[in-house]
Write an enzyme that holds these catalytic residues in place. Sequence first.
Site, PDB file in Angstrom:
ATOM      1  N   ASP A 188      15.306  -2.229  -0.398  1.00  0.00           N
ATOM      2  CA  ASP A 188      15.074  -3.396   0.461  1.00  0.00           C
ATOM      3  C   ASP A 188      15.993  -3.288   1.673  1.00  0.00           C
ATOM      4  OD1 ASP A 188      14.655  -5.809   1.684  1.00  0.00           O
ATOM      5  OD2 ASP A 188      15.461  -7.043   0.050  1.00  0.00           O
ATOM      6  N   ASP A 225      11.891   4.017   1.305  1.00  0.00           N
ATOM      7  CA  ASP A 225      10.781   3.069   1.352  1.00  0.00           C
ATOM      8  C   ASP A 225      10.991   1.960   0.324  1.00  0.00           C
ATOM      9  OD1 ASP A 225       7.776   3.442   2.731  1.00  0.00           O
ATOM     10  OD2 ASP A 225       7.824   2.044   1.054  1.00  0.00           O
ATOM     11  N   THR A 261      -5.101   4.173  12.105  1.00  0.00           N
ATOM     12  CA  THR A 261      -4.909   4.199  10.655  1.00  0.00           C
ATOM     13  C   THR A 261      -6.126   3.585   9.975  1.00  0.00           C
ATOM     14  OG1 THR A 261      -3.873   2.011  10.555  1.00  0.00           O
ATOM     15  CG2 THR A 261      -2.418   3.916  10.966  1.00  0.00           C
ATOM     16  N   TYR A 301       5.020 -11.337  15.667  1.00  0.00           N
ATOM     17  CA  TYR A 301       5.163  -9.881  15.646  1.00  0.00           C
ATOM     18  C   TYR A 301       5.773  -9.374  16.951  1.00  0.00           C
ATOM     19  CZ  TYR A 301       3.803  -4.953  15.796  1.00  0.00           C
ATOM     20  OH  TYR A 301       3.807  -3.589  15.927  1.00  0.00           O
TER      21      TYR A 301
END
Length: 226
Positions: free
Chosen positions: A53, A34, A179, A145
Amino acid sequence: MDGKVIVVTGALGALGRVVVDEALARGDRIASVDHAPTQAPATADLFELGGVDLTDAAAAKKAIDAAASHFGRLDALINIAGGFLFETVADGDPKTWQRMYALNVMTALNASRAAIPHLTASGNGRIVNLGAMGALQAGPGMGAYAASKAGVHRLTEALAAELKGKITVNAVLPSIIDTAANRASMPKADFEKWVTPKELADVILFLASDAASAVTGALLPVNGRV
């Protein structure tokens, strides 16, 4: 799927955490990758790699190689790392398109390329990507997106064709995931219709399992009850 060694990217996010927990409960060993800092010491079954990254190919390779070295092999890669920005085409910033491409396409590309040698060596490798139903037909504010997730879909198909007989490559296409962040942004929605992280994790882990050995190149919708 007992005993699999799995790398999960975006592992500290809302979906990633559930995938990690479900995989650990099934007896797998997990390398958690992560951008956020590492949160837990390494155990026999969990190896966290924080501050990575994945938009940088060298950083992705270093993390994947470290995971394979730690556990001695790598059986599956689950690419969850990514991001979302809502912005109209006419009024948005061109940099948003670059950011969405970097976060969604390049992270999956860099992690996959780094993992291919290890997954090939395992003899039964799996790659599972996170696509999106919204990339099949973009709505208002979804251009950047959706375009980036469409790139993930095409990446999935290309890798599946190139790696056929060596590594299976598939993608799950969720609708809206239930979520806390999505509930806050859409407070009047019917949350019961959304796909839960647990439901999506179950499909992801199926595609990473031996039971899915005959499935590759699939873009699998996971709509919940929408």
